[in-house]
Motif scaffolding. Structure first.
Motif, PDB file in Angstrom:
ATOM      1  N   GLY A 126      28.013  32.576 -16.000  1.00 47.37           N
ATOM      2  CA  GLY A 126      27.918  33.786 -16.802  1.00 47.37           C
ATOM      3  C   GLY A 126      28.004  35.087 -16.039  1.00 47.37           C
ATOM      4  O   GLY A 126      27.852  36.158 -16.631  1.00 47.37           O
ATOM      5  N   LYS A 127      28.241  35.036 -14.725  1.00 48.07           N
ATOM      6  CA  LYS A 127      28.384  36.249 -13.925  1.00 48.07           C
ATOM      7  C   LYS A 127      29.676  36.169 -13.116  1.00 48.07           C
ATOM      8  O   LYS A 127      30.115  35.073 -12.752  1.00 48.07           O
ATOM      9  N   PRO A 128      30.307  37.324 -12.821  1.00 46.64           N
ATOM     10  CA  PRO A 128      31.502  37.290 -11.969  1.00 46.64           C
ATOM     11  C   PRO A 128      31.207  36.591 -10.648  1.00 46.64           C
ATOM     12  O   PRO A 128      30.122  36.725 -10.083  1.00 46.64           O
ATOM     13  N   PHE A 159      36.355  36.433  -9.170  1.00 47.10           N
ATOM     14  CA  PHE A 159      36.772  35.630 -10.316  1.00 47.10           C
ATOM     15  C   PHE A 159      35.878  35.948 -11.508  1.00 47.10           C
ATOM     16  O   PHE A 159      34.751  36.416 -11.358  1.00 47.10           O
ATOM     17  N   GLY A 160      36.381  35.667 -12.683  1.00 42.60           N
ATOM     18  CA  GLY A 160      35.611  35.898 -13.890  1.00 42.60           C
ATOM     19  C   GLY A 160      34.453  34.924 -14.028  1.00 42.60           C
ATOM     20  O   GLY A 160      34.378  33.908 -13.327  1.00 42.60           O
ATOM     21  N   PRO A 161      33.521  35.226 -14.936  1.00 42.02           N
ATOM     22  CA  PRO A 161      32.360  34.346 -15.145  1.00 42.02           C
ATOM     23  C   PRO A 161      32.784  32.945 -15.580  1.00 42.02           C
ATOM     24  O   PRO A 161      33.801  32.766 -16.258  1.00 42.02           O
ATOM     25  N   MET A 162      31.974  31.972 -15.198  1.00 41.05           N
ATOM     26  CA  MET A 162      32.220  30.579 -15.555  1.00 41.05           C
ATOM     27  C   MET A 162      31.065  30.083 -16.420  1.00 41.05           C
ATOM     28  O   MET A 162      29.912  30.443 -16.177  1.00 41.05           O
ATOM     29  N   PRO A 163      31.337  29.256 -17.419  1.00 44.39           N
ATOM     30  CA  PRO A 163      30.244  28.701 -18.230  1.00 44.39           C
ATOM     31  C   PRO A 163      29.534  27.577 -17.487  1.00 44.39           C
ATOM     32  O   PRO A 163      30.129  26.891 -16.649  1.00 44.39           O
ATOM     33  N   ALA A 164      28.256  27.389 -17.774  1.00 42.11           N
ATOM     34  CA  ALA A 164      27.523  26.266 -17.190  1.00 42.11           C
ATOM     35  C   ALA A 164      28.145  24.960 -17.666  1.00 42.11           C
ATOM     36  O   ALA A 164      28.471  24.806 -18.846  1.00 42.11           O
ATOM     37  N   SER A 165      28.321  24.030 -16.731  1.00 41.42           N
ATOM     38  CA  SER A 165      28.991  22.780 -17.083  1.00 41.42           C
ATOM     39  C   SER A 165      28.696  21.719 -16.036  1.00 41.42           C
ATOM     40  O   SER A 165      28.486  22.024 -14.857  1.00 41.42           O
ATOM     41  N   LEU A 187      29.561  23.095  -8.953  1.00 45.28           N
ATOM     42  CA  LEU A 187      29.145  23.155 -10.349  1.00 45.28           C
ATOM     43  C   LEU A 187      28.776  24.591 -10.712  1.00 45.28           C
ATOM     44  O   LEU A 187      28.364  25.373  -9.848  1.00 45.28           O
ATOM     45  N   ALA A 188      28.899  24.926 -11.981  1.00 45.76           N
ATOM     46  CA  ALA A 188      28.408  26.207 -12.491  1.00 45.76           C
ATOM     47  C   ALA A 188      27.126  25.951 -13.271  1.00 45.76           C
ATOM     48  O   ALA A 188      27.070  25.048 -14.113  1.00 45.76           O
ATOM     49  N   GLY A 189      26.098  26.720 -12.966  1.00 53.69           N
ATOM     50  CA  GLY A 189      24.806  26.526 -13.624  1.00 53.69           C
ATOM     51  C   GLY A 189      23.884  27.693 -13.359  1.00 53.69           C
ATOM     52  O   GLY A 189      24.323  28.843 -13.297  1.00 53.69           O
ATOM     53  N   GLU A 190      22.609  27.414 -13.165  1.00 53.28           N
ATOM     54  CA  GLU A 190      21.596  28.444 -12.946  1.00 53.28           C
ATOM     55  C   GLU A 190      21.144  28.425 -11.492  1.00 53.28           C
ATOM     56  O   GLU A 190      20.713  27.383 -10.987  1.00 53.28           O
ATOM     57  N   VAL A 191      21.242  29.575 -10.818  1.00 53.89           N
ATOM     58  CA  VAL A 191      20.913  29.677  -9.397  1.00 53.89           C
ATOM     59  C   VAL A 191      19.736  30.623  -9.216  1.00 53.89           C
ATOM     60  O   VAL A 191      19.773  31.777  -9.666  1.00 53.89           O
ATOM     61  N   TRP A 192      18.695  30.135  -8.568  1.00 56.34           N
ATOM     62  CA  TRP A 192      17.506  30.940  -8.285  1.00 56.34           C
ATOM     63  C   TRP A 192      17.243  30.956  -6.792  1.00 56.34           C
ATOM     64  O   TRP A 192      17.552  29.987  -6.084  1.00 56.34           O
ATOM     65  N   PHE A 218      26.679  36.819  -3.523  1.00 57.14           N
ATOM     66  CA  PHE A 218      26.526  35.573  -4.270  1.00 57.14           C
ATOM     67  C   PHE A 218      25.623  35.820  -5.477  1.00 57.14           C
ATOM     68  O   PHE A 218      24.457  36.186  -5.320  1.00 57.14           O
ATOM     69  N   PRO A 219      26.121  35.641  -6.695  1.00 68.08           N
ATOM     70  CA  PRO A 219      25.289  35.946  -7.870  1.00 68.08           C
ATOM     71  C   PRO A 219      24.143  34.955  -8.029  1.00 68.08           C
ATOM     72  O   PRO A 219      24.292  33.757  -7.770  1.00 68.08           O
ATOM     73  N   ILE A 220      22.990  35.466  -8.428  1.00 64.39           N
ATOM     74  CA  ILE A 220      21.822  34.633  -8.705  1.00 64.39           C
ATOM     75  C   ILE A 220      21.246  35.045 -10.055  1.00 64.39           C
ATOM     76  O   ILE A 220      21.507  36.140 -10.557  1.00 64.39           O
ATOM     77  N   LYS A 221      20.452  34.156 -10.633  1.00 65.08           N
ATOM     78  CA  LYS A 221      19.803  34.474 -11.906  1.00 65.08           C
ATOM     79  C   LYS A 221      18.524  35.257 -11.691  1.00 65.08           C
ATOM     80  O   LYS A 221      18.182  36.152 -12.466  1.00 65.08           O
TER      81      LYS A 221
END
Length: 506
Positions: free
Chosen positions: A37-39, A75-81, A102-107, A287-290
């Motif tokens: 969900g983030k670039p 790159f554009g946002p990717m959906p969690a999968s 994988l694309a998901g939630e990163v903390w 690096f994007p994080i949640k």
């Protein structure tokens, strides 16, 4: 000794220049988790002006390295999968590939030793390890090459140690018995609850360092922009305003360096101001994080980091706010979620620090505090029961970030009234208000005009508690769990504890 020697060799090896022209940022390895969900930014270095082709999944970007050799592709946002993909980077001469992303939630998990405390060392940890295998839960575990233990480190090691080579990592690793055993127990239990509830891939980046003061985790601009913090940059290893315990431990580690210091250079040490930010956070900022989970304060709560007097609350308030704002500023996300752990019960003078943590929590937005007053140990700075701490942090994230209908707070006092000699405290988050042992709530105290607190008898009625004390006819103040290691028992129906507090009665 073998482990220590190995760490020295690894650190020295990292200072040898690489012959590779094309280099990918270290956070990109096999099994990486990308924040959904983030670039997405992919970056690295190459020969100056070299054309670089970056392929992420089925999307390709072509960029060029700048004069200094740095390149970045967005790159554009990717959906969690659960559908994995690869990352491929080439400059026409070399090709670098990272598989099974994988694309998901990163903390991001950070702090000092209680965040670092390994799953295998924790209550129930060995049982958890037996059934922990989960290919969609992944860890990026940073380990410092200088553990601030009671050692005198060789001068040749210190001479080459810097923020570029301090952290070592095996890269991203799927959760299994081997990777989980030495990973942060708090971060593991946090991530496990997210996985169970969200049903998406979860990645945790862990960078805690035992004993580290908050100053080491702050960026340089947090000091230079704040007149209260700026003086701490000056000769930190002998600055009386720098945390005493950290100065003493660093002095032991740096014995050989301080005996013959390099002119004009500060000693290299993970307790130094800005060191851990530069070593661990700076390389991750693209690096994007949640969000961030944080467990730190033991080194800053008292003057000597131990059983000494409490540090003034105001300066610790400034430091914690500076840290939270730094994460949000440098990640260009003013609402980046930040969840921290209130220091647990222990026979140390931590009451003011806990109060400061609670005050900051209510001052800033997108901030939450996991109460741990009930899972401490009177004589152990590392209470082993980490599962409740990780779970409570996860509850905050699930409720406030992901919108799940889940209680994330213990009972919080919202209204205090005086009815003759009785004090009535009304609580929010009080559905099912109770004591864990079925007895009357403990550790409530009342004080009169003389300011002397006396134990109060407490009784529960719906969402309120009524207090009386034979020693106090006209109460003017109330407090709860205001002790080093209080014997607390007040919870709500979700078994979440009330935090310590003190209030005037208006």
């Amino acid at each position: 000794m073998i482990r220590f020697t190995l760490w020295i060799c690894m650190a020295l090896a990292m200072t040898v220049p690489s012959n590779a022209g094309l280099v990918l940022a270290k956070v990109f390895t096999d099994h990486a988790v990308i924040q959904a969900g983030k670039p997405v930014k992919v970056w690295g270095t190459a020969v100056s002006k070299e054309a670089v082709t970056v392929q992420l999944g089925g999307i390709t970007q072509k960029v060029s390295a700048d004069d200094s050799g740095h390149w970045l592709a967005t790159f554009g946002p990717m959906p969690a999968s659960y559908q994995s993909f690869d990352l491929k980077v080439t400059d026409g001469h070399q090709t670098l590939t990272c598989n099974n992303l994988l694309a998901g939630e990163v903390w991001l998990a950070n702090g000092q030793s209680n965040m670092q405390w390994a799953l295998k060392q924790s209550t129930g940890g060995r049982e958890a390890i037996k059934s922990c295998d989960d290919p969609h839960l992944r860890f990026f575990h940073h380990l410092g090459t200088l553990h601030p233990g009671s050692k005198k480190y060789p001068r040749e090691f210190l001479a080459r140690l810097n923020t570029n080579n301090y952290y070592q990592s095996n890269g991203w690793e799927p959760c299994d018995a081997k990777s989980a055993a030495n990973f942060s127990a708090v971060a593991y239990f946090f991530a496990k609850k997210l996985r169970e509830t969200l049903d998406v891939p979860v990645g945790i980046i862990a960078l805690p360092v035992g004993g580290s003061p908050i100053e080491a985790h702050l960026p340089n601009d947090a000091f230079t922009s704040n007149p209260e913090l700026k003086p701490l940059l000056h000769h930190w290893w002998k600055n009386p305003d720098y945390p005493q315990w950290c100065r003493q431990r660093a002095a032991l580690n740096l014995t050989h360096w301080l005996a013959d210091p390099e002119k004009g250079k500060a000693p290299p040490h993970p307790f130094a101001p800005t060191f851990l930010w530069q070593a661990g956070i700076d390389p991750l900022l693209h690096f994007p994080i949640k969000g961030v989970i944080w467990y730190q304060g033991e080194s800053n709560a008292t003057v000597d980091g131990g059983r000494g007097a409490a540090m003034p609350k105001a300066i610790n308030h400034v430091k914690l706010v500076a840290l939270i704002n730094a994460y949000r500023r440098h990640w260009s996300d003013p609402s980046l979620p930040f969840y921290h752990v209130q220091l647990p019960g222990m026979n140390r003078d931590w009451m003011l620090f806990r109060e400061m943590q609670d005050e900051v929590t209510h001052e800033l937005t997108n901030l939450g505090m996991a109460v741990a007053i009930d899972v401490g140990h009177p004589g152990n700075v590392h209470p082993p029961d980490k599962q409740p701490v990780g779970s409570r942090l996860a509850r905050l994230a699930l409720s406030q970030v992901y919108g799940k209908n889940i209680e994330c707070h213990g009972p919080l006092p919202t209204q205090i009234t005086l009815r003759q000699s009785e004090v009535v405290i009304r609580f929010t988050h009080a559905k099912g208000l109770r004591s864990v042992d079925g007895r009357a709530p403990k550790t409530f105290e009342l004080a009169g005009d003389n300011g002397i607190f006396h134990p109060a008898t407490a009784s529960i009625k719906k969402d309120s508690i009524t207090l009386t004390s034979e020693e106090v006819d006209q109460p003017v103040a109330v407090r709860y769990a205001w002790a080093d290691h209080p014997d607390v028992n007040l919870v709500n129906g979700s078994w979440l504890p009330a935090p310590p507090f003190r209030r005037k009665i208006k």
